[in-house]
Design an enzyme around this catalytic site. Structure first.
Site, PDB file in Angstrom:
ATOM      1  N   HIS A 168       0.845  -1.197   0.000  1.00  0.00           N
ATOM      2  CA  HIS A 168       0.000   0.000   0.000  1.00  0.00           C
ATOM      3  C   HIS A 168       0.880   1.247   0.000  1.00  0.00           C
ATOM      4  O   HIS A 168       1.925   1.273   0.667  1.00  0.00           O
ATOM      5  CB  HIS A 168      -0.914  -0.018   1.229  1.00  0.00           C
ATOM      6  CG  HIS A 168      -2.006   0.977   1.141  1.00  0.00           C
ATOM      7  ND1 HIS A 168      -1.799   2.311   1.388  1.00  0.00           N
ATOM      8  CD2 HIS A 168      -3.310   0.850   0.786  1.00  0.00           C
ATOM      9  CE1 HIS A 168      -2.940   2.971   1.201  1.00  0.00           C
ATOM     10  NE2 HIS A 168      -3.882   2.105   0.833  1.00  0.00           N
TER      11      HIS A 168
ATOM     12  N   ARG B 295      -3.123   1.222  -4.088  1.00  0.00           N
ATOM     13  CA  ARG B 295      -2.872  -0.217  -4.212  1.00  0.00           C
ATOM     14  C   ARG B 295      -3.464  -0.748  -5.505  1.00  0.00           C
ATOM     15  O   ARG B 295      -4.327  -0.103  -6.110  1.00  0.00           O
ATOM     16  CB  ARG B 295      -3.382  -1.004  -3.007  1.00  0.00           C
ATOM     17  CG  ARG B 295      -4.750  -0.643  -2.521  1.00  0.00           C
ATOM     18  CD  ARG B 295      -5.092  -1.473  -1.302  1.00  0.00           C
ATOM     19  NE  ARG B 295      -6.216  -0.887  -0.585  1.00  0.00           N
ATOM     20  CZ  ARG B 295      -7.030  -1.590   0.169  1.00  0.00           C
ATOM     21  NH1 ARG B 295      -6.857  -2.881   0.316  1.00  0.00           N
ATOM     22  NH2 ARG B 295      -8.015  -0.987   0.806  1.00  0.00           N
TER      23      ARG B 295
ATOM     24  N   LYS C  71      -7.196  -0.515  -7.218  1.00  0.00           N
ATOM     25  CA  LYS C  71      -8.024   0.448  -6.482  1.00  0.00           C
ATOM     26  C   LYS C  71      -8.017   1.774  -7.251  1.00  0.00           C
ATOM     27  O   LYS C  71      -7.482   1.867  -8.349  1.00  0.00           O
ATOM     28  CB  LYS C  71      -7.521   0.615  -5.045  1.00  0.00           C
ATOM     29  CG  LYS C  71      -7.596  -0.636  -4.204  1.00  0.00           C
ATOM     30  CD  LYS C  71      -8.996  -1.074  -3.748  1.00  0.00           C
ATOM     31  CE  LYS C  71      -9.891  -0.057  -3.162  1.00  0.00           C
ATOM     32  NZ  LYS C  71     -10.220  -0.198  -1.762  1.00  0.00           N
TER      33      LYS C  71
ATOM     34  N   ASP D 252      -6.511   8.664  -5.939  1.00  0.00           N
ATOM     35  CA  ASP D 252      -6.949   9.438  -4.770  1.00  0.00           C
ATOM     36  C   ASP D 252      -5.877  10.504  -4.513  1.00  0.00           C
ATOM     37  O   ASP D 252      -4.676  10.199  -4.524  1.00  0.00           O
ATOM     38  CB  ASP D 252      -7.063   8.454  -3.584  1.00  0.00           C
ATOM     39  CG  ASP D 252      -7.326   9.107  -2.238  1.00  0.00           C
ATOM     40  OD1 ASP D 252      -7.111  10.323  -2.095  1.00  0.00           O
ATOM     41  OD2 ASP D 252      -7.720   8.379  -1.308  1.00  0.00           O
TER      42      ASP D 252
ATOM     43  N   CYS E 240      -4.603  11.932  -1.977  1.00  0.00           N
ATOM     44  CA  CYS E 240      -3.599  11.830  -0.905  1.00  0.00           C
ATOM     45  C   CYS E 240      -2.372  11.035  -1.352  1.00  0.00           C
ATOM     46  O   CYS E 240      -1.274  11.247  -0.831  1.00  0.00           O
ATOM     47  CB  CYS E 240      -4.194  11.251   0.377  1.00  0.00           C
ATOM     48  SG  CYS E 240      -4.733   9.552   0.277  1.00  0.00           S
ATOM     49  N   TYR E 241      -2.531  10.142  -2.341  1.00  0.00           N
ATOM     50  CA  TYR E 241      -1.377   9.358  -2.806  1.00  0.00           C
ATOM     51  C   TYR E 241      -0.430  10.199  -3.657  1.00  0.00           C
ATOM     52  O   TYR E 241       0.650   9.744  -4.013  1.00  0.00           O
ATOM     53  CB  TYR E 241      -1.833   8.089  -3.544  1.00  0.00           C
ATOM     54  CG  TYR E 241      -2.679   7.215  -2.651  1.00  0.00           C
ATOM     55  CD1 TYR E 241      -2.223   6.829  -1.396  1.00  0.00           C
ATOM     56  CD2 TYR E 241      -3.968   6.813  -3.028  1.00  0.00           C
ATOM     57  CE1 TYR E 241      -3.013   6.073  -0.538  1.00  0.00           C
ATOM     58  CE2 TYR E 241      -4.758   6.059  -2.188  1.00  0.00           C
ATOM     59  CZ  TYR E 241      -4.282   5.689  -0.938  1.00  0.00           C
ATOM     60  OH  TYR E 241      -5.058   4.945  -0.096  1.00  0.00           O
TER      61      TYR E 241
ATOM     62  N   ASP F 107     -10.005  13.711  -1.982  1.00  0.00           N
ATOM     63  CA  ASP F 107      -9.635  12.433  -2.600  1.00  0.00           C
ATOM     64  C   ASP F 107      -9.906  12.525  -4.108  1.00  0.00           C
ATOM     65  O   ASP F 107      -8.998  12.454  -4.945  1.00  0.00           O
ATOM     66  CB  ASP F 107     -10.488  11.372  -1.868  1.00  0.00           C
ATOM     67  CG  ASP F 107     -10.597  10.023  -2.521  1.00  0.00           C
ATOM     68  OD1 ASP F 107     -10.215   9.893  -3.683  1.00  0.00           O
ATOM     69  OD2 ASP F 107     -11.098   9.084  -1.864  1.00  0.00           O
TER      70      ASP F 107
ATOM     71  N   ASP G 219     -11.307  17.617   3.005  1.00  0.00           N
ATOM     72  CA  ASP G 219     -11.008  17.446   4.430  1.00  0.00           C
ATOM     73  C   ASP G 219      -9.560  17.854   4.657  1.00  0.00           C
ATOM     74  O   ASP G 219      -8.800  18.031   3.697  1.00  0.00           O
ATOM     75  CB  ASP G 219     -11.266  15.995   4.887  1.00  0.00           C
ATOM     76  CG  ASP G 219     -10.460  14.997   4.099  1.00  0.00           C
ATOM     77  OD1 ASP G 219      -9.228  15.054   4.195  1.00  0.00           O
ATOM     78  OD2 ASP G 219     -11.040  14.175   3.366  1.00  0.00           O
TER      79      ASP G 219
ATOM     80  N   HIS H  51      -6.731  15.387   3.236  1.00  0.00           N
ATOM     81  CA  HIS H  51      -6.480  15.463   1.788  1.00  0.00           C
ATOM     82  C   HIS H  51      -5.957  16.838   1.376  1.00  0.00           C
ATOM     83  O   HIS H  51      -5.217  16.944   0.395  1.00  0.00           O
ATOM     84  CB  HIS H  51      -7.746  15.082   0.998  1.00  0.00           C
ATOM     85  CG  HIS H  51      -7.992  13.602   1.025  1.00  0.00           C
ATOM     86  ND1 HIS H  51      -8.836  13.022   1.937  1.00  0.00           N
ATOM     87  CD2 HIS H  51      -7.461  12.595   0.289  1.00  0.00           C
ATOM     88  CE1 HIS H  51      -8.823  11.699   1.755  1.00  0.00           C
ATOM     89  NE2 HIS H  51      -7.999  11.423   0.756  1.00  0.00           N
TER      90      HIS H  51
HETATM   91  C1  FPP Z   1      -6.617   2.045   3.057  1.00  0.00           C
HETATM   92  O1  FPP Z   1      -7.649   2.898   2.948  1.00  0.00           O
HETATM   93  C2  FPP Z   1      -5.592   2.706   3.909  1.00  0.00           C
HETATM   94  C3  FPP Z   1      -4.636   2.065   4.542  1.00  0.00           C
HETATM   95  C4  FPP Z   1      -4.529   0.604   4.476  1.00  0.00           C
HETATM   96  C5  FPP Z   1      -3.598   2.790   5.379  1.00  0.00           C
HETATM   97  C6  FPP Z   1      -2.977   3.912   4.636  1.00  0.00           C
HETATM   98  C7  FPP Z   1      -1.769   4.453   5.285  1.00  0.00           C
HETATM   99  C8  FPP Z   1      -1.384   5.713   5.073  1.00  0.00           C
HETATM  100  C9  FPP Z   1      -2.138   6.629   4.190  1.00  0.00           C
HETATM  101  C10 FPP Z   1      -0.112   6.225   5.688  1.00  0.00           C
HETATM  102  C11 FPP Z   1      -0.348   7.102   6.849  1.00  0.00           C
HETATM  103  C12 FPP Z   1       0.947   7.580   7.366  1.00  0.00           C
HETATM  104  C13 FPP Z   1       1.227   7.965   8.614  1.00  0.00           C
HETATM  105  C14 FPP Z   1       2.555   8.544   8.918  1.00  0.00           C
HETATM  106  C15 FPP Z   1       0.268   7.850   9.720  1.00  0.00           C
HETATM  107  P1  FPP Z   1      -8.788   2.724   1.841  1.00  0.00           P
HETATM  108  O2  FPP Z   1      -9.138   1.290   1.653  1.00  0.00           O
HETATM  109  O3  FPP Z   1      -9.889   3.661   2.218  1.00  0.00           O
HETATM  110  O4  FPP Z   1      -8.084   3.347   0.560  1.00  0.00           O
HETATM  111  P2  FPP Z   1      -7.586   2.670  -0.805  1.00  0.00           P
HETATM  112  O5  FPP Z   1      -8.759   2.104  -1.481  1.00  0.00           O
HETATM  113  O6  FPP Z   1      -7.018   3.827  -1.556  1.00  0.00           O
HETATM  114  O7  FPP Z   1      -6.541   1.650  -0.440  1.00  0.00           O
HETATM  115 ZN    ZN Z   2      -7.079   9.546   0.328  1.00  0.00          ZN
END
Ligand code: FPP
Ligand code: ZN
Length: 498
Positions: free
Chosen positions: A242, A297, A300, A303, A305-306, A374, A381, A384
């Site tokens: 991830h 990932r 998926k 977004d 934030c990535y 996102d 928020d 993001h």
């Molecule tokens: C899945 O969310 C999210 C995670 C498995 C954890 C993500 C970790 C971070 C963003 C790092 C944070 C860093 C610190 C320092 C605390 P989702 O299933 O909603 O999103 P997705 O579909 O994009 O994977």
């Molecule tokens: Zn996000």
């Protein structure tokens, strides 16, 4: 006019995942700019208003589920101000300092709110927030951080395999390792005992895809009820690769470089599979249909934030020599370019498309009512808002780790590096502060107002290191360079807790 792209390639097997992908592509297509190099302008004022509203009037009631993330809400807000070049007035700074100090746990570390248990994640957020608003002296927050107790807290959650629990009686998570490492770098709390085993743990989180998962499996049992046995490296990772965990793992790896360099060379030295990592990172960037945003990932959705968690990994890789950085200590031509200018082409976009990421953030990431998000049609928020803005900074700036600068800092150190411990401390200090960007090498898509940086002739850094520093985002800590330097310069004059 931009060429109308098709849909992403897909097979005829429809699932919830393919439906979500198709819906997202339909929405994103509506946000394509008429011309690729004329994205929506950055709405600085409305983003500032969004942040100010939350800070002054308080967060809306939907944030109630984030009661244990109060330091994060403040850090996201303050760092968003910083990347936009805005500082709080002294009154609001003091309010912020007093609020943060109420989260310090009597036994060390910071909790997610007053009276909450100490935890590595809010500890990072609280210390970074103090780097932004705090100051030395009574009431300034910095000298009220109990570093002795914090160090004891960190040692008390350390595991024999190099991992850390995020809190007492809690789980292991590589986000905790990253948060701890940033904190000990900023506050001059590095010791070989604390770092021992961390590289092996990081290595064990890398998955077959190339990205990193949250943790690894430290034990196995030969029989169902048998005693747990600590596995030797490489241990199998726990879960899926991830972007969030990958940033934390890679940034931790970068922070560990001075420690690894001081180790005796050995065959068993932990190492990462950078080829697989780079391949995975590159594949997280969405196609032109997804406006070049990053996903976190496989299979998926993109977004905002990535933009930071994945987009930010390329500067980290350049510091390890895995990918080239434009702007190095050696000769190259300086220029300030905009997409469409010939000089934009100097920069190697073959691994990731910096212009496309800026397009995603500006066209899809900005909420029309202020704040970033996102993806449309989601609400903005503060999380993001920060990670979109930090991602914009990462896409615009070719920040690199300068060995010339590192040498200059080391030479300026007053006490000789006698013991191993002192060598480690000095090496980590200079490594952390050697990120730089050559003037004129940034690449801003659209108008100059979209630029996520302010040039600053920081007096102290000029005096200390003889160079001008730009206030870009620190690729490891996600603080401005100026705030990083201010806090480290203060704490590295002090003794190390033990
Ligand atoms: C899945 O969310 C999210 C995670 C498995 C954890 C993500 C970790 C971070 C963003 C790092 C944070 C860093 C610190 C320092 C605390 P989702 O299933 O909603 O999103 P997705 O579909 O994009 O994977
Ligand atoms: Zn996000």
């Amino acid at each position: 006019m931009m060429r109308q792209p098709r849909r992403s390639p897909h097979d005829s097997y429809e699932t919830e995942t393919t439906d979500h992908q198709a819906e997202t592509e339909t929405i994103l297509l509506k946000h394509l700019p008429l011309s690729p190099d004329s994205p929506s302008p950055l709405q600085r004022d409305s983003h500032l208003q969004f942040l100010i509203r939350n800070l002054i009037q308080g967060f809306p009631s939907r944030y109630i589920s984030q009661d244990a993330s109060q330091p994060w809400l403040l850090y996201w807000t303050l760092q968003s101000f910083s990347v936009m070049g805005v500082a709080l007035d002294p009154n609001n700074k003091q309010k912020a300092i007093d609020t943060i100090m109420a989260w310090q746990h009597p036994d060390g570390g910071f909790g997610g709110g007053p009276g909450q248990a100490a935890h590595l994640l809010p500890t990072y957020a609280a210390v970074c927030a103090l780097a932004i608003v705090g100051r030395p002296g009574p009431g300034g927050g910095w000298d009220q951080i109990d570093r002795e107790k914090m160090y004891k807290f960190f040692m008390s959650i350390k595991q024999s395999d190099g991992a850390f629990l995020v809190a007492h009686h809690a789980e292991v998570d590589v986000r905790g390792t990253y948060c701890l490492l940033v904190t000990v770098h900023l506050l001059n709390m590095l010791t070989p005992e604390l770092l021992e085993g961390i590289p092996g743990f990081i290595m064990s989180c890398q998955t077959y895809e190339g990205g990193f998962s949250s943790a690894s499996q430290p034990y196995f049992s030969a029989e169902p009820e048998g005693p747990p046995i600590l596995l030797d490296s490489p241990r199998p990772p726990l879960g899926e690769a991830h972007g969030g965990y990958t940033f934390c793992s890679l940034a931790s790896w970068v922070m560990l470089q001075p420690y690894l360099a001081l180790q005796k060379p050995s065959l068993q030295r932990p190492s990462l599979n950078f080829k697989a990592l780079l391949r995975w990172l590159v594949q997280m960037q969405g196609s032109e249909i997804e406006l070049g945003g990053f996903k976190g990932r496989t299979n998926k959705l993109v977004d905002g934030c990535y933009s930071w968690w994945v987009g930010g990994c390329f500067a980290l890789l350049s510091s390890l020599g895995i990918v080239g950085a434009h702007g190095r200590d050696d000769n190259h031509e300086s220029s300030t370019a905009h997409e469409g200018d010939e000089s934009w082409d100097d920069i190697d976009d073959s691994l990731w498309d910096r212009a496309a990421l800026q397009r995603y953030i500006l066209c899809a990431g900005q909420h029309p009512a202020g704040g970033l998000r996102d993806k449309p049609p989601k609400a903005a928020d503060s999380y993001h808002t920060l990670y979109c803005l930090a991602g914009l900074s990462a896409a615009q700036h070719n920040v690199f780790l300068s060995s010339t600068r590192q040498d200059a800092i080391v030479h300026g150190w007053r006490t000789p590096a006698g013991s191993k411990h002192e060598q480690l401390r000095q090496a980590c200090f200079s490594h952390s502060l050697s990120w730089t960007e050559e003037e004129g090498t940034s690449r801003v898509l659209g108008a100059q107002n979209n630029r996520m940086v302010i040039f600053c002739a920081n007096f102290e850094c000029r005096v200390t290191y003889g160079g001008f520093m730009q206030n870009a985002t620190h690729p490891v800590f996600n603080l401005t360079m100026t705030h990083t330097e201010g806090m480290m310069a203060h704490f590295y004059k002090q003794t190390i807790p033990s």
